[in-house]
Design a protein around this motif. Sequence first.
Motif: not given
Length: 339
Positions: A183, A186-191, A235-236, A238, A245, A249
């Motif tokens: 992890c 800064e969390a990043w997620l798929t759309k 997106e990401g 958002s 978020r 993650q």
Amino acid sequence: AISNAVTAIVLVVTLTAYQKTGRPIVASTIFTAISLFNQLRFPLLFYPMVIDSIANGKNALRRLSKYLCQEDLTPYVAHLPKTNGEGKITLENGNFLWAKPTRAKNGETISIPSAALCGANLTVNGGEIVGVVGPVGSGKSCLVRSLLGELEPVPRVVVDPAAIEGSMSDVTRVALNGDVAYCAQEAWLTKGTLKDAILFGREFDERRFRNALYDAGLDEDISQGTLSHSTDVGEGGSSLSGGQRARVQLARALYNEDAGVYILDDVLSALDVKVSALVFDRVSKRLKERNAAVIFVTNDVSLPRRCDKVVLMGKMKSNCSKIVDVGTYDDLISRGHDI
């Protein structure tokens, strides 16, 4: 606005110039000109889109070129199977560099390596929750990157456990037993939906999915109606809050029950104290049951005392990060460290 007005402007200018020549302006000439110029309106509408596409394409090619022209990293992390169903992290003689780009006189960008982590030794056994603490910029995330294989080892040696037997003292060695779940800070997620973001392309399992939601503290959000399995994360991520978020993650990482190593880089920083303590207790209990080796980076002063061991990071005079001390929370306090 310009592309829509240009046809009318061109028509007026053309007819004015035609009139200046002294030729007679008759209805047939005017209507023929209007018909011809109106046919230009449609292709003219594409010019703004063409300019936008060229700009986006140029930017994309620049990014791709910058990425593909980077130097390859030396593969130094040995990924090994679990030992008796337990994960493990081993870092021996950890000396690493990272490259800081600088601008040369001839206008080209070159990379000059600088020390990142020096003389690090760390062992995390299965079922242990090891907290990593230290001041801002002391090298906590640097330690994480060294375990993920994102730095340059010194000396530059490809780690092969069989090849370095008997020569551990002068070789940087990183060994991870079991799959790795990571992890980022800064969390990043798929759309897509919340379910898609947690599964991350993996096969759906109802039990594992519900456990991941519960351990990450998302069960209350779902019960209150603020989130659902079909919520579009955007997106990401958002469309979610920072805390949501981070927990989505975390749920994505916890969904992988086969992982033997969990590296969590300050994932609870966006949560309030109550939710952070709840999630930490649930995650700790779950990962201890899985006999996983856990690295937990945190800036929360209340969490290190709940960890099995604490790694205190610091800086050397050469600006290289180092592991200052390792031990239980009480041990570090008794040695005079201000945690």
